[in-house]
Motif scaffolding. Structure first.
Motif: not given
Length: 411
Positions: A134-135, A150-151, A156-157, A241-246
């Motif tokens: 997961y990211c 809060n997570v 990731k796939e 917003y919150q970013e998933f990408l590294p």
């Protein structure tokens, strides 16, 4: 006027250079909202920092068990093909909560810099989650005695699949994000523009979104879904917003190629400047050394130079007598200059005066022909000028002035 025009050009050039240092293509992008049963696509155009416009919109129903990569490729391909003239480069994606996993943690008071490390180990030890698959992104609320965290986690796939889909269409993903828990209120400004803001704090953000009414269907359920879509879009353009990408996968807002070229140009300019300064200084030192050498040679001359100096002194006296004689004979020239200096006209300037016997030849410049006529009339007031005749008059394109010549006969 010329100076102001030049300053304006400099300002425009500086603004142009400044714009070249940023990636301006981010002002137009494709926004995608993916639910389990529907996918929404929109082309978004920036008007100002707090005003955006949806210029193209499409909704596609997702059939059950039809979540493979080819289905999404086809949807994005058709959407891009409908507006292939638009040269869009970037893509932003939001997956609905049903695609995400959500966890909540409570941490005691620790240094805020240590929260990320502590959260990673909490997620790694969670038996229900394989953190390597997961990211994740998180939001922190500061309490009196600790932190509420809060997570949100995303496969990731799934991210990798959409990166491949975007690459097929020559697009780059600028963000895959999760929305924060923010209450956003909508106010219809007119038929086409909706105002979105935070009523709790007006300074938090305020954004206008221009929408063509044909995108909204009459059914109340569809209107509510479209409003949710718009609120997500507003969160994104306002960077709430919150970013998933590294971080290493995010698109830089700076145009590093142009920045590097500018830095290289500046460094080369500085090097050339200092190089030229050092060369000039070297030749100045060489010149000074040569002067010192010559002065030493003069000091070492024979005593006979004294006789030469006496001879030169005699020559100087003869020249002084000659100058005095010439000064006595130049009284007429002096009188001419005095009178010409007293008789002036606006917009006329003299550039050359020659005296031959009783004739005076004048050259000058003027802004217009009327000023030349006024100046000729003015010269008739000088008593020892008998006649004055105009010579050649022509317009000079180099300085936008009129060149003229005049012949004056003295009494």
């Amino acid at each position: 006027m010329i100076v102001l025009y030049s300053v304006g050009n400099v300002k425009l050039q500086l603004k142009k250079i400044g714009r070249n240092l940023y990636v301006n293509d981010l002002d137009r992008f494709i926004f995608i909202y993916i639910k389990r049963q529907e996918i929404y696509l929109a082309t978004v155009q920036k008007i100002t920092d707090d005003r955006w416009q949806i210029v193209h919109f499409h909704k596609e129903q997702i059939q059950e068990n039809n979540e493979d990569i080819y289905f999404y490729q086809e949807v994005l391909y058709r959407f891009c093909r409908e507006q292939e003239r638009e040269k869009i480069k970037y893509l932003a994606i939001n997956f609905a909560d049903e695609w995400q996993k959500h966890l909540a943690y409570n941490f005691p008071q620790i240094p805020i810099a240590e929260v990320e490390k502590a959260l990673y180990w909490e997620l790694k030890e969670d038996i229900d989650i394989d953190i390597e698959k997961y990211c994740y992104t998180y939001d922190i609320k500061v309490l009196k005695d600790g932190y509420d965290i809060n997570v949100a986690l995303l496969d990731k796939e799934l991210i990798a699949m959409w990166q491949r889909i975007a690459e097929e269409q020559n697009l780059e993903i600028m963000s895959i994000f999760a929305s924060k828990e923010i209450k956003i209120y909508k106010q219809q400004k007119d038929e086409y523009i909706s105002m979105f803001s935070s009523r709790e704090d007006d300074n938090f953000f305020s954004c206008e979104l221009q929408i063509d009414r044909e995108y909204i269907q009459d059914e109340q359920e569809q209107i509510e879904i479209f409003d949710d879509f718009c609120k997500l879009l507003v969160c994104f353009v306002q960077k709430k917003y919150q970013e998933f990408l590294p971080k290493k996968q995010l698109i830089s807002y700076f145009n590093w190629k142009n920045i590097y070229l500018l830095l290289i140009t500046v460094l080369l300019s500085i090097s050339c400047f200092f190089g030229g300064f050092l060369i000039a200084k070297y030749y100045r030192v060489v010149n000074q050394a040569q002067i010192v050498k010559e002065e030493l040679a003069l000091v070492q001359r024979d005593i006979d130079d004294i006789n030469e100096l006496k001879q030169e002194e005699s020559t100087i006296k003869e020249k002084q007598n000659l100058v005095k004689t010439l000064e006595d004979k130049s009284i007429n020239i002096y009188a001419i200059l005095i009178n010409l200096g007293a008789k002036t006209v606006d917009n006329v300037a003299l550039s050359d005066i020659k005296v031959k016997g009783k004739e005076i030849f004048i050259k000058g410049k003027a802004k217009d022909y009327q000023s030349i006529a006024q100046y000729k009339e003015k010269l008739t007031e000088i008593k020892f000028f008998a006649t004055s005749e105009m010579g050649e008059i022509k317009f000079n394109e180099n300085d936008n002035l009129i060149d003229f010549e005049m012949n004056i006969v003295m009494r």
